[in-house]
Write an enzyme that holds these catalytic residues in place. Structure first.
Site, PDB file in Angstrom:
ATOM      1  CB  VAL A  46      -0.929   0.017   1.237  1.00 43.87           C
ATOM      2  CG1 VAL A  46      -1.698   1.336   1.303  1.00 43.87           C
ATOM      3  CG2 VAL A  46      -1.891  -1.148   1.185  1.00 43.87           C
ATOM      4  CB  CYS A  47       4.063   1.866   1.654  1.00 41.32           C
ATOM      5  SG  CYS A  47       3.753   0.821   3.086  1.00 41.32           S
ATOM      6  N   PRO A  48       3.530   2.419  -1.389  1.00 45.14           N
ATOM      7  CG  PRO A  48       4.490   0.897  -2.873  1.00 45.14           C
ATOM      8  CD  PRO A  48       3.773   0.978  -1.588  1.00 45.14           C
TER       9      PRO A  48
END
Lengths: 188, 188, 188, 188, 188, 188, 188, 188, 188, 188
Positions: free
Chosen positions: B47-49
């Site tokens: 999710v982070c990117p």
């Protein structure tokens, strides 16, 4: 430990809800469905009614998503009723309000301004296991946004119901999701 | 005491920022302008990117509002650089990343998942006095929304610059605000 | 008590190994065969790859001697995989790497540089009972030597399998050993 | 904190060295040049003489590198002298032996087998600032290797004298070294 | 409480005795017969051999009286053997020596010079119940006297075997003894 | 620490000495010359008079050697005087007796039988610096020997006056002494 | 709590009584009849014999009243016997003396002059249940009065045997007593 | 320490004395002359008036000896006055009574029956330095004797005024006294 | 917690009541009917008798209402009786007085003036469960009012007997009461 | 210590008073005149308005006596204003109300029902020195009586202004008072 992923602590509070006699609500009552704890500083004040009204307008939608809403301040349930009886905006609201004159809830969620005896402007979304999944807090004078809150609740419900899927940033219902896997590590 | 209204605690971390040599960032460096601390669990994950990319697309706008952005995870600055070098999405980001392998920042903001050594997905907005004004936290698997974050920063900046005014729920720049007074008590 | 002769302490870490999904490794998994814990400061840095490569070239030989090898740093298993995917030298390595972002292993073996959140350059050889038999540590900037490590492991295995025999200084496999006895006291 | 990088603790011991009267050695005397503390279990025993002889054969070379050598066991200086007088191998050794019957050194370096009152087989290399740079420890019955020790001391001296350079694995004097830089991160 | 009349404390030490393999001696082994613990500072030193020789010349006589003798210093059993092998005077001694490099015995009998790690020059006579009956201690440089020691042991044995009798000052075997009674109070 | 080499602790006691009025003696009064503290269980009892008489017969000789003698029991100075007045043997004694009904001296020298309130039969020789040099203790019923005590005092005085000399076992005045040196280590 | 009405504490002491061998007396032996504990500073001193003689002249009378008498000082039973043997006045006394060189009784009754190791001049009357009923204490130099003591013991015995009766001031045997009742309150 | 020889502790109490207004008495007021503290359980009760009357009849004599008398119970000064007003016997008394409803005096002199809140029947004679010289205590139901009290006060005053003299048992004014000396030891 | 609603603490006191022998009263005796604890500073003083007389005049009425009355001061029961015997006003009173010379009740109800040992002027009404329902306290010099006390006891009894009814301000027996309900919130 | 006679503790609260902006009140503001603190459980409830109305009708009279009145509950000043705006009875009241949502006052006066977060029904009268002189507390459901309160304040003021006078029970202004003196003790 961060508050995300923690379970709500025990409490017991007297609730006022339009059209009903006063009743008790405890942490056990909350579990089993989704819930929003919507803290605000005080009855009869300024920003609070606009935020509560904004939330009230989404209450039917939230009810359909299986989400109960609890307004919380350090006022008594008597005061909540009096506000409901005398304010047009508040009088329309159908969800329950909890009297937190004991400060138990405000301390449990770590939002008590101790030098004032009032709660911060803070929202907590609880899943049916009593676990906190979403937190929003804003300084005095900045209103919240019920639309964004509903968006995040939908995403959290989607993730809960679809193990192995995650919702990317600014995801809206119906958009694409991601399935994490070893192959994706370092590839997104 | 609630986190809203508290001052950030001391820290010192090594930062990676595209196009520069590694450099140190401390709590003192942060003060004097607005800042976002944007925590995420780990480099090279899922999710982070998308969240970082979403935030990156608002970076110019935030810079114009006088807001610096810090990405933070418990990875080292070496790892941050390696991710930047090898991921197309991350490679585009212009704001600095802090290496929190010491866990100081994650503990200062109370977002360390202690049994994993990784941070929660959490955003903190700091005013130029180093005081926390806005908090957002979401569970694993639910992406944040940079648009809503910008809306709230604008409201917080408006309130700071216009003492005696408050922004009602879902306020957008240019909308009406309120001026609290004794006469308004119980009248909204 | 000195570290030689002590038993490894409990831990649980997520491992990356080429060609496999992530998996957990605990102190119990380590027991039953010989093992090397090979600590280094950080992924993506300088001396570490040459040392890891040197060790990788002896991995087949060590496997034949019944010795497993674990690379350990305070990076995550995600970071270990990313390094493996992007570095030619590291990409060749067949032994597992443990993610010690929790610092458990670095503290268990007393090699954490606390002010940096990184491990020292340190090697520990563990026998099948989980007991530490050989230790090597060097300062930042000085690479280790896999040949010498293999020599010492052979000697330790020889001693374990031949009670009553000891290996003199700089012993190589096939050289003469000693059998201590009362008569030899003061006579060597 | 790991032992690498720590400073030696205060001690005072009586030394025996061939051809001299007994004399005191303290931590202050050790500083100013490189030093090896070479611990072994007991005078008059088995592996020890082969290790001490091996080290003795490198003593001239170590002296040229500016390194003093101290043999250490929990025996008295009287016992060290008696061993020197009666053992041909030990009688040849020219470096000083410290009487550690007080156990101060064995505890300072954390190598005392407390249930026996004897030291482990352990080597510590100290730089001219009194800081420990290299550690080697082996179990009972496994002899050390003076050649490898000299290799590592040369590397440590090279790194001290050439700031900005590091020695890769199994480096020998004259081989290539590395200069770490931002550009090399993730590139080796 | 004074040491006279107290029971010896637990210990376990490795003993060297001419013509035998090393063996363990504990406080339990000591009980059941009379025993002398003869402490001296260190193997290979000066007064000690004359005192040990003097005691050795009375060993047959003591054996006939049912008394075992233990030489004790903070040296190891290896060192005791080496001294026996290399010193003519010590080589003649037939009684066992205990290795007290752990300092257990020296502390049990409160004779450790803590700043040196060596024992005082001290003699303790233990009866078959493990109870201390006679103590002699002298400063460094003053030798003891085995004749006088034997005299006192004979008196102590006489008193033990003849309840109701006491030995007056400087009593020698065969001299008159006294039988205390109410009538003698104030009359001697 | 052992008692040999320790300094006497503070005390103040009332003394009886034939031909004088009662007077106080303190630790400070004792220093400056040699002294014997001669403890015995109780006035008017059995072995004590024979030991005291034996010591009294050596008092002139001890005075010539510069040694003062103090008889000590837990009786009062009144009792000491009464014993002197009524016992022929005790009446002859010329040295002072200290009343230790406070138990200070018996505790200072660790000779109090706590369950009885009486002292052990114990002798301590103190040098002019107040340091304990010789100790003798015997069980109830075994008399001491003033001849041997004088022998040891002569040896202790010889060693004090002749630094670098030591007295071998059973040394008598005029016999040979030893001068310790490095060359003698392991040679006696 | 006041001492009157408290129970005597445990003790064990050796007693001297004319015409008997030494014997032990404990708190249990005292119970079952009336007892006087008559403390005085020291054997062989000045006021004490006159007080003891005065008491001795009432001993037959006290025996008839069922009262035992114990003389107590911090001297030993040996000293008590010696005093009895050598003093005409003391030699006539027929009651037992307890040796309190352990100070147990003096501390139990809180009469130890701690800086001197001697007891105060104090009298305690104990009833057959071991309860203290009468206390008299006087400073050094002031003798007690056995007549008055007997008067008070008679009164205490009268009260014990005649529940409901009390003895007015200076009551003598045969005089009138009082019977307290509600009617007498405020009427005497 | 025993109570004899101890100094009275601080107190402040309200006093009633016939013919005067209430006034305060403190420990400082007591010093400078002799004093009797005469404790009794309660106003309006039984034995107390006979004892107080007996003491009252000696008050003139005591005043001539320079002795003040204080009656003390845990009643108030109001109660003391009421008793004086309503009881013929008490009404005659001329000395002051202290109200100890705070229990300070009863605790200072250790005579409080804690389970009842009443004082024991106890007399303390204090010298002009505030030091306790004579103590008398009797059980409930046994009256004291003012004659004997006066006798002892005379003796204590004699001893204070004639250093070096002591009063033998049952001494009356004008009788012979003793002068202790070394020569008298063991001779009385 | 406030005192209203708390249960009385354990006590035991001796009571005086006209026409009866002294008797004990405990907290258990008090339960089962209504009770008044009427504290006053001291017997024989000034305001107290007028207040006690005023209360006494309502005693028959209170008895009919099932209420017992206890007068309490820190005087003894002897003093209470003496006051009753000698004061005309007090002599008429028929209710019991408790002797609190132990201060237990004064401390239990937190009305002890600790620096004086006297109670405040304070009234406590206890219901049949031992729970405190009404408190009145006034400063020294201000008398209470028994009429008002009776009014409040009637109201408290009414409320206890009529669950769901409350008595408005200054309610007198027979006046209207209120029945609280949700509809009345904010409407009175 | 009892509450009567104690000084009020520090506090700061926001007050609402009809016709004024909100203002702060502290313990310092209270001093200098007489004051009533009138605690009640909650705004908008049942008994409270009748009590507040009863008190309001005496407000002019109290003002003339120099007495300020403070209504106190754990509601906020916002709630106090809203109650005033919407309730006819409350709207008439002219004295200030303090917002005690922090519970400081309720705890200072020890009237917080901790399990409910509401205050007891309690009245405290404070003199111009900030000292509490009168206390009244009643259980839930029992209204107070302003007439009686005024009577007691008059008496307290009379006593303060007329030192040496006291007001008997049920005193009304103009009635006789008493002047305590020694002569009156036991005479009323």
């Amino acid at each position: 430990m961060g508050i995300i992923g923690s379970t709500i602590k025990p409490f017991s509070a007297t609730a006022f809800q339009a059209g009903q006699d006063f009743f008790q609500v405890t942490d056990e009552d909350v579990k089993g469905k989704w819930a929003i704890f919507f803290f605000y500083p005080a009855d009869f004040t300024f920003v609070c009614p606009t935020e509560l009204e904004d939330l009230g307008e989404h209450y039917d939608q939230l009810q359909k998503l299986g989400v109960e809403v609890y307004g919380v301040s350090t006022d008594t349930h008597f005061s909540h009723k009096a506000w409901h009886d005398t304010s047009e905006r508040i009088g329309k609201l159908k969800f329950p309000f909890l009297g937190d004159q004991l400060h138990t809830l405000s301390k449990n969620f770590d939002v008590l301004r101790e030098e004032m005896g009032l709660a911060d402007r803070a929202t907590f979304v609880i899943d049916p296991d009593g676990v906190i999944q979403i937190v929003e807090q804003t300084c005095e004078g900045v209103g919240r946004n019920a639309n964004e809150l509903v968006r995040k609740i939908r995403a959290a419900q989607y993730v809960r119901e679809n193990p192995g899927q995650v919702c990317p940033a600014a995801w809206e219902e119906g958009s694409e999701t991601l399935a994490p896997s070893l192959d994706l590590v370092g590839k997104i």
